[in-house]
Design a protein around this motif. Structure first.
Motif, PDB file in Angstrom:
ATOM      1  N   THR A  53      27.021 -21.082  30.280  1.00  0.00           N
ATOM      2  CA  THR A  53      26.525 -21.809  31.451  1.00  0.00           C
ATOM      3  C   THR A  53      24.999 -21.781  31.500  1.00  0.00           C
ATOM      4  O   THR A  53      24.345 -22.815  31.690  1.00  0.00           O
ATOM      5  CB  THR A  53      27.096 -21.200  32.743  1.00  0.00           C
ATOM      6  N   LEU A  54      24.439 -20.604  31.316  1.00  0.00           N
ATOM      7  CA  LEU A  54      22.985 -20.466  31.374  1.00  0.00           C
ATOM      8  C   LEU A  54      22.305 -21.184  30.208  1.00  0.00           C
ATOM      9  O   LEU A  54      21.145 -21.592  30.310  1.00  0.00           O
ATOM     10  CB  LEU A  54      22.605 -18.992  31.386  1.00  0.00           C
ATOM     11  N   ALA A  55      23.028 -21.350  29.096  1.00  0.00           N
ATOM     12  CA  ALA A  55      22.482 -22.047  27.923  1.00  0.00           C
ATOM     13  C   ALA A  55      22.782 -23.543  27.946  1.00  0.00           C
ATOM     14  O   ALA A  55      22.468 -24.248  26.981  1.00  0.00           O
ATOM     15  CB  ALA A  55      23.044 -21.429  26.643  1.00  0.00           C
ATOM     16  N   ASP A  56      23.390 -24.033  29.042  1.00  0.00           N
ATOM     17  CA  ASP A  56      23.783 -25.447  29.155  1.00  0.00           C
ATOM     18  C   ASP A  56      24.757 -25.860  28.055  1.00  0.00           C
ATOM     19  O   ASP A  56      24.701 -26.976  27.541  1.00  0.00           O
ATOM     20  CB  ASP A  56      22.561 -26.371  29.126  1.00  0.00           C
ATOM     21  N   MET A  57      25.663 -24.951  27.690  1.00  0.00           N
ATOM     22  CA  MET A  57      26.632 -25.214  26.633  1.00  0.00           C
ATOM     23  C   MET A  57      28.076 -25.196  27.123  1.00  0.00           C
ATOM     24  O   MET A  57      28.982 -25.516  26.357  1.00  0.00           O
ATOM     25  CB  MET A  57      26.492 -24.148  25.528  1.00  0.00           C
ATOM     26  N   ILE A  58      28.298 -24.816  28.364  1.00  0.00           N
ATOM     27  CA  ILE A  58      29.656 -24.587  28.844  1.00  0.00           C
ATOM     28  C   ILE A  58      30.479 -25.872  28.882  1.00  0.00           C
ATOM     29  O   ILE A  58      29.961 -26.947  29.208  1.00  0.00           O
ATOM     30  CB  ILE A  58      29.638 -23.931  30.249  1.00  0.00           C
ATOM     31  N   ASP A  59      31.736 -25.768  28.540  1.00  0.00           N
ATOM     32  CA  ASP A  59      32.676 -26.875  28.707  1.00  0.00           C
ATOM     33  C   ASP A  59      33.032 -26.939  30.192  1.00  0.00           C
ATOM     34  O   ASP A  59      33.818 -26.136  30.684  1.00  0.00           O
ATOM     35  CB  ASP A  59      33.923 -26.630  27.862  1.00  0.00           C
ATOM     36  N   LYS A  61      34.790 -28.921  31.865  1.00  0.00           N
ATOM     37  CA  LYS A  61      36.153 -29.328  32.227  1.00  0.00           C
ATOM     38  C   LYS A  61      37.058 -28.107  32.361  1.00  0.00           C
ATOM     39  O   LYS A  61      37.952 -28.081  33.205  1.00  0.00           O
ATOM     40  CB  LYS A  61      36.716 -30.279  31.164  1.00  0.00           C
ATOM     41  N   ARG A  62      36.830 -27.096  31.524  1.00  0.00           N
ATOM     42  CA  ARG A  62      37.670 -25.897  31.538  1.00  0.00           C
ATOM     43  C   ARG A  62      36.946 -24.674  32.095  1.00  0.00           C
ATOM     44  O   ARG A  62      37.583 -23.714  32.517  1.00  0.00           O
ATOM     45  CB  ARG A  62      38.142 -25.577  30.111  1.00  0.00           C
ATOM     46  N   TRP A  63      35.618 -24.696  32.065  1.00  0.00           N
ATOM     47  CA  TRP A  63      34.769 -23.576  32.452  1.00  0.00           C
ATOM     48  C   TRP A  63      34.983 -22.346  31.573  1.00  0.00           C
ATOM     49  O   TRP A  63      34.860 -21.214  32.001  1.00  0.00           O
ATOM     50  CB  TRP A  63      34.889 -23.252  33.944  1.00  0.00           C
ATOM     51  N   TRP A  64      35.293 -22.604  30.338  1.00  0.00           N
ATOM     52  CA  TRP A  64      35.232 -21.596  29.281  1.00  0.00           C
ATOM     53  C   TRP A  64      35.085 -22.353  27.969  1.00  0.00           C
ATOM     54  O   TRP A  64      35.430 -23.542  27.870  1.00  0.00           O
ATOM     55  CB  TRP A  64      36.456 -20.681  29.265  1.00  0.00           C
ATOM     56  N   GLY A  65      34.528 -21.698  26.975  1.00  0.00           N
ATOM     57  CA  GLY A  65      34.298 -22.363  25.704  1.00  0.00           C
ATOM     58  C   GLY A  65      33.053 -23.242  25.733  1.00  0.00           C
ATOM     59  O   GLY A  65      32.380 -23.385  26.754  1.00  0.00           O
ATOM     60  N   ILE A  66      32.764 -23.842  24.583  1.00  0.00           N
ATOM     61  CA  ILE A  66      31.561 -24.643  24.390  1.00  0.00           C
ATOM     62  C   ILE A  66      31.910 -26.125  24.410  1.00  0.00           C
ATOM     63  O   ILE A  66      32.868 -26.558  23.763  1.00  0.00           O
ATOM     64  CB  ILE A  66      30.888 -24.264  23.051  1.00  0.00           C
ATOM     65  N   LYS A  67      31.123 -26.895  25.144  1.00  0.00           N
ATOM     66  CA  LYS A  67      31.413 -28.327  25.260  1.00  0.00           C
ATOM     67  C   LYS A  67      31.318 -29.004  23.890  1.00  0.00           C
ATOM     68  O   LYS A  67      30.437 -28.702  23.078  1.00  0.00           O
ATOM     69  CB  LYS A  67      30.454 -28.992  26.248  1.00  0.00           C
ATOM     70  N   GLY A  68      32.279 -29.891  23.639  1.00  0.00           N
ATOM     71  CA  GLY A  68      32.306 -30.626  22.378  1.00  0.00           C
ATOM     72  C   GLY A  68      32.774 -29.814  21.187  1.00  0.00           C
ATOM     73  O   GLY A  68      32.737 -30.311  20.053  1.00  0.00           O
ATOM     74  N   ASP A  69      33.219 -28.590  21.423  1.00  0.00           N
ATOM     75  CA  ASP A  69      33.645 -27.730  20.319  1.00  0.00           C
ATOM     76  C   ASP A  69      34.946 -28.249  19.709  1.00  0.00           C
ATOM     77  O   ASP A  69      35.777 -28.858  20.395  1.00  0.00           O
ATOM     78  CB  ASP A  69      33.852 -26.300  20.823  1.00  0.00           C
ATOM     79  N   ARG A  70      35.135 -28.001  18.423  1.00  0.00           N
ATOM     80  CA  ARG A  70      36.383 -28.354  17.738  1.00  0.00           C
ATOM     81  C   ARG A  70      37.183 -27.085  17.475  1.00  0.00           C
ATOM     82  O   ARG A  70      36.653 -25.972  17.561  1.00  0.00           O
ATOM     83  CB  ARG A  70      36.065 -29.083  16.431  1.00  0.00           C
ATOM     84  N   THR A  71      38.449 -27.267  17.160  1.00  0.00           N
ATOM     85  CA  THR A  71      39.341 -26.115  16.974  1.00  0.00           C
ATOM     86  C   THR A  71      39.996 -26.143  15.587  1.00  0.00           C
ATOM     87  O   THR A  71      41.167 -25.831  15.438  1.00  0.00           O
ATOM     88  CB  THR A  71      40.431 -26.095  18.062  1.00  0.00           C
ATOM     89  N   LEU A  72      39.210 -26.475  14.577  1.00  0.00           N
ATOM     90  CA  LEU A  72      39.770 -26.583  13.226  1.00  0.00           C
ATOM     91  C   LEU A  72      40.327 -25.246  12.743  1.00  0.00           C
ATOM     92  O   LEU A  72      41.427 -25.180  12.173  1.00  0.00           O
ATOM     93  CB  LEU A  72      38.694 -27.088  12.264  1.00  0.00           C
TER      94      LEU A  72
END
Length: 297
Positions: A53-59, A61-72
């Motif tokens: 959140t503080l790094a402006d990276m939070i997803d 929609k879920r409020w956990w994980g990194i926005k735009g992250d993939r799950t390969l």
């Protein structure tokens, strides 16, 4: 100011606070009682949500994980028969690997958190509540289980009979948390789950005594007499308090200012504000109202 945080409700508040408060004036102590090892890596979900959140990276929609992250990697592990409890993104997993490598070398969780914050460009001070291992265990008719098994794997469906925190009696606040409790005059208890997010922080040795000397402002996680998200109601009832703002107040104990939603039925001494933070603008409005309330604007 020092904010006590879990991993969902309070980061929404931090989204607003970080835009209005200088980084050197905003610190966060985070719950670690939901931490666990998954696929060889140590996951600290609440710390990660705060850092992202503080790094402006939070997803958001879920409020956990990194926005735009993939799950390969996660998907490939599933294909290989590995049943991970959490759906872990690839960038998120890189953070876990970074942390785990340091922990295996004997570095304390507080120092690994500082290292991750520096790597992500987070300028605010973020500390875990403790460097010791504390685990949230949920008692259900299906047996005792880690909080993540209850919430992530079983979606919170089992009836909750008990909530315990293994290791809590022996755990001590980390030195960084103690330093912040000594330095900061204002402590904000964020709108996170009062049982499993805020509860372990307050239960650490000496924390409540130190808070007696501070100006403590608490924001209820209930909106319109219901928790915004998560299993707070079920967990509160298992602790013998009503699933309401009254129950939150009972669990938190002494606070100087108790903030509840404008639609709350709470009849005790409180300040009413619009506490639902669905958007960044709502987070900013909540943060500004809170700063005005405590005289920090």
């Amino acid at each position: 100011m020092l904010v006590l945080s879990g991993g969902t409700g309070t980061p929404k508040l931090l989204r607003g606070l970080k835009e209005l408060v200088l980084p050197q004036e905003l610190s966060v102590a985070v719950n670690t009682a939901e931490d666990l090892w998954i696929s060889g890596n140590y996951i600290s979900p609440d710390i990660d949500s705060v850092l992202y959140t503080l790094a402006d990276m939070i997803d958001e929609k879920r409020w956990w994980g990194i926005k735009g992250d993939r799950t390969l990697t996660h998907d490939f592990l599933l294909m290989m028969g590995v049943d991970e409890k959490l759906t872990i993104g690839d960038k998120d997993r890189a953070v876990h690997i970074f942390r785990s490598n340091l922990l295996r070398r004997g570095v304390k969780l507080s120092l690994t958190t500082e290292a991750i914050a520096n790597a992500l460009g987070v300028m605010q001070r973020v500390v875990p509540m403790t460097d010791d291992i504390v685990s949230t265990v949920i008692g259900t008719p299906e047996g005792m289980m880690h909080f993540q098994d209850f919430w992530a794997s079983l979606k919170g469906r089992p009836r909750v009979e008990s909530v315990t925190f293994t290791g809590l009696e022996e755990a001590l606040p980390c030195q960084g948390f103690l330093d912040l409790l000594e330095r900061e005059e204002t402590v904000i208890i964020g709108p996170s789950n009062p049982v499993t997010s805020i509860g372990p922080i307050l239960a650490l040795a000496g924390v409540r005594d130190r808070l007696k000397k501070k100006k403590v402002v608490a924001i209820s996680p209930f909106v319109g007499n219901k928790p915004v998200s998560g299993p707070a109601a079920k967990l509160m009832e298992a602790r013998g308090v009503p699933a309401s703002d009254e129950g939150v107040a009972a669990l938190l104990g002494k606070v100087d200012i108790f903030v509840v939603d404008g639609k709350s039925d709470y009849t005790g001494d409180c300040v009413r504000m619009k506490t639902l933070m669905r958007t960044k603008n709502e987070s900013l409005a909540m943060a500004k109202g809170l700063l005005d309330l405590i005289g920090c604007s």
